[in-house]
Design an enzyme around this catalytic site. Structure first.
Site, short mmCIF file in Angstrom:
data_model
loop_
_atom_site.label_atom_id
_atom_site.label_comp_id
_atom_site.label_asym_id
_atom_site.label_seq_id
_atom_site.Cartn_x
_atom_site.Cartn_y
_atom_site.Cartn_z
N GLU A 134 13.81 7.32 1.46
CA GLU A 134 13.79 8.27 2.59
C GLU A 134 15.14 8.29 3.32
OE1 GLU A 134 10.45 7.61 5.20
OE2 GLU A 134 9.10 7.12 3.55
N GLU A 155 4.45 0.85 4.96
CA GLU A 155 4.75 0.24 6.26
C GLU A 155 3.70 -0.75 6.75
OE1 GLU A 155 5.56 3.60 8.81
OE2 GLU A 155 7.13 4.36 7.50
O1 9MR Z 1 9.23 13.26 8.58
C1 9MR Z 1 7.85 13.07 8.79
C2 9MR Z 1 7.38 13.86 9.99
O2 9MR Z 1 7.51 15.24 9.74
C3 9MR Z 1 5.92 13.52 10.30
O3 9MR Z 1 5.53 14.15 11.52
C4 9MR Z 1 5.75 11.99 10.43
C5 9MR Z 1 4.28 11.61 10.61
O4 9MR Z 1 3.52 11.96 9.50
O5 9MR Z 1 6.23 11.35 9.26
C6 9MR Z 1 7.59 11.58 9.00
O6 9MR Z 1 7.95 10.90 7.82
C7 9MR Z 1 7.89 9.48 7.87
C8 9MR Z 1 7.41 8.98 6.53
O7 9MR Z 1 6.19 9.60 6.18
C9 9MR Z 1 7.28 7.47 6.52
N1 9MR Z 1 8.50 6.83 6.92
C10 9MR Z 1 9.10 7.32 8.17
C11 9MR Z 1 9.26 8.84 8.12
C12 9MR Z 1 9.97 9.36 9.36
O8 9MR Z 1 9.19 9.10 10.49
#
Ligand code: 9MR
Length: 403
Positions: free
Chosen positions: A281, A167
Site C-alpha cells: 500500500e 492489521e
Molecule cells: O484508502 C482506504 C479508504 O478509502 C477507506 O475509507 C479506509 C477504510 O476502509 O481504508 C483505506 O485503506 C486502508 C487499507 O484498507 C488498510 N491499510 C490502511 C489503508 C489507509 O487507511
C-alpha cells in the site's frame, strides 16, 4: 456492463488518454506519454525483472474516467481493490452479498492481463453497520468462516493473493502477544487468525495467503517493536502449520522516513522461513514538507527510490503496489487528519492529479531497474521473464527438473 462493452470502454480510454497527454505536452515541458508507456512503463520494467507492480483501484473511476483507466492499464500488472472487497462493501445485509464492484475490478484486470490481490477477509475496520448488533461470541466463527468461504470461494483460482488478516497487531493493546483488541479477538480469542487462514486455504488453495500490516517500516522505536510483534505472530502461525505464504508491508511512509536495517533484516528472516514479502500500500505522506512543488516532489521521490531499492534488493520481495495511482484520489487528501498546514493537497503518488508522471514515478522505475534479472543476468529490454513463477526461498531444495 458486459465484458465486451467493458473492453470497448477501456480501448476508448487508452485512445482518449493519449490525446489528453499529447495536449498537455504542449502546455508544459513535463515528461510526455512516450516517456512512461509501453517499454518505458512501470509494468514493462517490472516484468523484465520478474516483478509485479501495481496499485489500489476504485471501480467507479475505472469505469467512468478515461485517463484513470488508461493509466492503470498501462502501468500495472497487478491491482488491488482499495475498498471494494472489504466486508462493508460486499455485505449490505447480514444475509446478502453484493459482488458487483469487486467483479468489475476483476473484469478490468482480466481484460488487461493483470493479476488481482484480494483485500481483505478479516479486519477490525470497514465492517458493515449491522455487524455490531448481529455478530457475537456465539456466531462469530460461523460468520467469519462463511464469509471467507463465500468471498474467497467466489474468486478461487482467479486471485494472485489474499490479505487474509489485516492489521492484527497493536503494541498499545497491553497484551503480551501484541494482538489488537478487535471484535474478532474479543469473540474468538487469538485463534481467530488460524481460523481465517485455514478457511482461506480451503476456499482458494491457489491464492498466496498474506498477513498485512502497517507501521513496521522504519527503525523508530514503536515501529521496531511492532515489527518484532508481527514477526513473532508469523512465527507462531508457521510453527502451528497455519497456511501463510506472505507478509504485506503496507508502506504508508512519511517524507523524511529513512529505510533502515530493521526492515531489511525482517524481510530476510521471512525469506528464510520461505515467505514472500509484498509492498502492498505504498504512498509517501508529505504533510510536513515545506517549499515549492518541485522541492516537495523531490522529497517524496527520494524516499520512493531509497525505500524500494532497499526492498527490491531482497529476492523474496516480489510485488510493489501503491495505494492509488494518482494524487487526485489519494486517501491522504480525503480527511482533515492528513491535511497539509498550508491547505494544499498532498502529492504522495506516482502520478499527479492531472495524470502527469511525478518524480516519484521515475524514482519507482529506477528502483525496479535496480533489481537484478534472473540469476543476476543483465535485464533484456523486452520483457520475457515470468513474473508469476513460484518463488523458491534461498536455501530451499531446488525443484527436480523433468527430463
Ligand atoms: O484508502 C482506504 C479508504 O478509502 C477507506 O475509507 C479506509 C477504510 O476502509 O481504508 C483505506 O485503506 C486502508 C487499507 O484498507 C488498510 N491499510 C490502511 C489503508 C489507509 O487507511
Amino acid at each position: 456492463m458486459n465484458r465486451r462493452r467493458f473492453l470497448q470502454v477501456s480501448a476508448a480510454a487508452a485512445a482518449c488518454s493519449l490525446q489528453g497527454f499529447a495536449e498537455k505536452k504542449h502546455k508544459a515541458a513535463a515528461p510526455s506519454l512516450t516517456d512512461v508507456t509501453g517499454e518505458r512503463s512501470l509494468r514493462a520494467h517490472a516484468e523484465a525483472r520478474g516483478l509485479l507492480v501495481g496499485c489500489a483501484v476504485v471501480p467507479e473511476h475505472l469505469d467512468g474516467e478515461t485517463d484513470y483507466a488508461a493509466t492503470v492499464a498501462a502501468q500495472s500488472n497487478i491491482l488491488v481493490p482499495e475498498n471494494a472487497m472489504k466486508w462493508q462493501a460486499l455485505r449490505p445485509a447480514a444475509d446478502r452479498f453484493d459482488f458487483r464492484a469487486a467483479d468489475e475490478i476483476l473484469m478490468f484486470a482480466e481484460g488487461h492481463g493483470q493479476k488481482l490481490r484480494g483485500h481483505n477477509l478479516c479486519w477490525h475496520e470497514a465492517l458493515p453497520s449491522w455487524f455490531e448488533s448481529t455478530v457475537n461470541a456465539d456466531n462469530a466463527r460461523r460468520f467469519l468462516t462463511e464469509h471467507i468461504q463465500t468471498v474467497a470461494g467466489r474468486y478461487a483460482g482467479k486471485l494472485h493473493s489474499w490479505d487474509v488478516v489485516n492489521e492484527a497487531i497493536d503494541i498499545h493493546s497491553g497484551r503480551a502477544d501484541g494482538l489488537r483488541k478487535s471484535p474478532w479477538l474479543e469473540f474468538l480469542g487469538p485463534g481467530y487468525l488460524e481460523i481465517a487462514f485455514q478457511a482461506a486455504k480451503q476456499a482458494d488453495p491457489n491464492a498466496l495467503l498474506t498477513y498485512n500490516d502497517y507501521g513496521i517500516e522504519t527503525d523508530a522505536p514503536d515501529q521496531t517493536e511492532k515489527r518484532a510483534q508481527v514477526l513473532m505472530l508469523v512465527r507462531r502461525l508457521v510453527a502451528r502449520r497455519v497456511p501463510i505464504d506472505a507478509v504485506g508491508v503496507q508502506s504508508h511512509l512519511a517524507a523524511g522516513d529513512k529505510p533502515g536495517a530493521g526492515l531489511r533484516d525482517f524481510v530476510r528472516e521471512l525469506g528464510r522461513m520461505g515467505l514472500q514479502v509484498f509492498v502492498t500500500e505504498m504512498d509517501v505522506n508529505e504533510q510536513k514538507l515545506e517549499g515549492s512543488v518541485a522541492e516537495r516532489d523531490a522529497g517524496v521521490a527520494e524516499l520512493y527510490k531509497d525505500y524500494l531499492t532497499m526492498m527490491l534488493a531482497e529476492p523474496n520481495v516480489t510485488a510493489v503496489l501503491t495505494w492509488g495511482i494518482t494524487d487526485r484520489y489519494t486517501w491522504l487528501n480525503s480527511d482533515q487528519k492528513h491535511l497539509r498546514p498550508d491547505g494544499k493537497p498532498q502529492r504522495p503518488l506516482p502520478f499527479d492529479s492531472d495524470y502527469q508522471p511525478a518524480p516519484a514515478y521515475f524514482a519507482m522505475r529506477d528502483a525496479l531497474d535496480s533489481r537484478a534479472g534472473k540469476e543476476g543476468a543483465p535485464v533484456k529490454s523486452s520483457p520475457d521473464a515470468d513474473p508469476y513463477a513460484p518463488f523458491t526461498p534461498k536455501g530451499a531444495a531446488p525443484k527436480l527438473m523433468r527430463q
